[in-house]
Design a protein around this motif. Structure first.
Motif, mmCIF file in Angstrom:
data_model
loop_
_atom_site.group_PDB
_atom_site.id
_atom_site.type_symbol
_atom_site.label_atom_id
_atom_site.label_comp_id
_atom_site.label_asym_id
_atom_site.label_seq_id
_atom_site.Cartn_x
_atom_site.Cartn_y
_atom_site.Cartn_z
ATOM 1 N N UNK A 118 0.854 -1.183 0.000
ATOM 2 C CA UNK A 118 0.000 0.000 0.000
ATOM 3 C C UNK A 118 0.894 1.238 0.000
ATOM 4 N N UNK A 119 0.849 1.994 -1.084
ATOM 5 C CA UNK A 119 1.750 3.126 -1.248
ATOM 6 C C UNK A 119 1.051 4.440 -0.921
ATOM 7 N N UNK A 120 1.860 5.471 -0.715
ATOM 8 C CA UNK A 120 1.300 6.789 -0.438
ATOM 9 C C UNK A 120 0.435 7.230 -1.615
ATOM 10 N N UNK A 121 -0.637 7.914 -1.299
ATOM 11 C CA UNK A 121 -1.571 8.318 -2.344
ATOM 12 C C UNK A 121 -2.630 7.270 -2.616
ATOM 13 N N UNK A 122 -2.563 6.146 -1.899
ATOM 14 C CA UNK A 122 -3.596 5.125 -2.025
ATOM 15 C C UNK A 122 -3.350 4.082 -3.093
ATOM 16 N N UNK A 123 -2.212 4.140 -3.791
ATOM 17 C CA UNK A 123 -1.948 3.146 -4.831
ATOM 18 C C UNK A 123 -1.642 1.790 -4.200
ATOM 19 N N UNK A 124 -2.132 0.756 -4.828
ATOM 20 C CA UNK A 124 -1.939 -0.611 -4.345
ATOM 21 C C UNK A 124 -1.265 -1.430 -5.433
ATOM 22 N N UNK A 125 -0.131 -2.016 -5.097
ATOM 23 C CA UNK A 125 0.521 -2.955 -6.017
ATOM 24 C C UNK A 125 0.583 -4.312 -5.339
ATOM 25 N N UNK A 126 0.622 -5.357 -6.140
ATOM 26 C CA UNK A 126 0.553 -6.712 -5.597
ATOM 27 C C UNK A 126 1.463 -7.650 -6.367
ATOM 28 N N UNK A 127 1.996 -8.620 -5.652
ATOM 29 C CA UNK A 127 2.708 -9.730 -6.265
ATOM 30 C C UNK A 127 1.864 -10.977 -6.048
ATOM 31 N N UNK A 128 1.439 -11.570 -7.143
ATOM 32 C CA UNK A 128 0.557 -12.732 -7.105
ATOM 33 C C UNK A 128 1.383 -13.981 -7.371
ATOM 34 N N UNK A 129 1.575 -14.783 -6.345
ATOM 35 C CA UNK A 129 2.325 -16.021 -6.488
ATOM 36 C C UNK A 129 1.398 -17.184 -6.771
ATOM 37 N N UNK A 130 1.746 -17.982 -7.769
ATOM 38 C CA UNK A 130 0.926 -19.141 -8.151
ATOM 39 C C UNK A 130 1.817 -20.378 -8.201
ATOM 40 N N UNK A 131 1.408 -21.407 -7.500
ATOM 41 C CA UNK A 131 2.052 -22.705 -7.601
ATOM 42 C C UNK A 131 1.034 -23.711 -8.099
ATOM 43 N N UNK A 132 1.316 -24.364 -9.218
ATOM 44 C CA UNK A 132 0.361 -25.298 -9.818
ATOM 45 C C UNK A 132 1.072 -26.600 -10.152
ATOM 46 N N UNK A 133 0.573 -27.694 -9.604
ATOM 47 C CA UNK A 133 1.132 -29.020 -9.896
ATOM 48 C C UNK A 133 0.714 -29.422 -11.306
ATOM 49 N N UNK A 134 1.685 -29.501 -12.195
ATOM 50 C CA UNK A 134 1.393 -29.765 -13.603
ATOM 51 C C UNK A 134 1.773 -31.194 -13.987
ATOM 52 N N UNK A 135 3.077 -31.501 -13.979
ATOM 53 C CA UNK A 135 3.534 -32.808 -14.467
ATOM 54 C C UNK A 135 4.105 -33.707 -13.373
ATOM 55 N N UNK A 136 4.081 -33.280 -12.145
ATOM 56 C CA UNK A 136 4.545 -34.132 -11.044
ATOM 57 C C UNK A 136 3.544 -35.263 -10.818
ATOM 58 N N UNK A 137 4.052 -36.466 -10.617
ATOM 59 C CA UNK A 137 3.150 -37.614 -10.394
ATOM 60 C C UNK A 137 3.393 -38.318 -9.063
#
Length: 241
Positions: A118-137
């Motif tokens: 949350x930055x001054x002036x009300x700006x909001x930035x975000x880091x969106x982390x995604x972990x998705x099991x794709x080919x692991x068995x």
């Protein structure tokens, strides 16, 4: 979309957050890694992944959420983006386990960790982390985990999935300020175990309840046997399924 590919990193979220401090990042700057040594889930939970088998990515976004009270909409937009993409690959029985686990039937395919600034002036930035099991068995000692490959008996192209998720995320985030109710309705319609009587646990106490909704602040709303309603924070309650 600017894509930064890494072989190995402690955390793609931490890397991208550090990058955002030293330079002005454009929306949808993405960092992906073949291996992550210190992956995290909600509230400090550990996210383990087999090297080169799964999708590990973080996306930088800014100025979509204009009010801190609407920050949970990022979770909704992201979870729906993943679900929408997985549907195109015929992954069955998809749902979102509150707050943001991606499920196929009773098995977890992935998770999301969003860290906001949350930055001054009300700006909001975000880091969106995604972990998705794709080919692991192999999921020894992880009885509730699975992957796209296990569910569909197919090997998938991770980078193609990454690109599709970012495209869907862009589309969903564009709806936050124009059709947020539509996002909410879709999210609630595929909420894991919604409307199903099931046991829960808070600390050492077990009880029966029914998931009815999620509040605007992102709390789980559960109906109890006496017809009262209670709201739970993340990690405050455990679903026993």
């Amino acid at each position: 979309m600017k894509l930064i590919k890494l072989d190995a990193i402690d955390s793609t979220n931490d890397f991208l957050k550090g990058l955002s401090v030293t330079q002005e990042l454009e929306n949808f700057t993405v960092v992906s890694a073949e291996n992550q040594t210190k992956g995290r889930g909600q509230m400090g939970a550990v996210w383990n992944t087999e090297a080169s088998k799964n999708l590990i990515m973080s996306v930088f976004v800014k100025d979509f959420v204009l009010n801190p009270n609407g920050i949970y909409q990022l979770n909704i937009a992201t979870a729906l983006a993943i679900i929408q993409v997985l549907k195109t690959f015929n992954i069955k029985d998809l749902s979102i386990k509150w707050p943001n686990d991606i499920m196929s039937a009773n098995f977890k395919l992935g998770g999301i960790l969003i860290e906001n600034t949350f930055k001054s002036g009300g700006r909001i930035s975000s880091v969106i982390g995604i972990g998705l099991n794709v080919n692991q068995t192999n999921f020894d000692n992880l009885p509730k985990a699975s992957s796209m490959a296990v569910v569909a008996d197919t090997v998938f192209d991770k980078e193609k999935i990454l690109v599709l998720i970012v495209e869907r995320l862009k589309a969903n985030l564009a709806l936050i300020n124009t059709n947020s109710q539509g996002l909410w309705n879709e999210y609630l319609s595929i909420l894991f175990k919604k409307g199903v009587p099931m046991p829960f646990k808070v600390k050492e106490k077990s009880f029966m309840g029914i998931i009815t909704s999620v509040s605007a602040a992102g709390k789980l709303v559960v109906s109890l046997e006496d017809n009262s309603f209670v709201e739970f924070e993340v990690k405050e309650v455990q679903m026993l399924y």
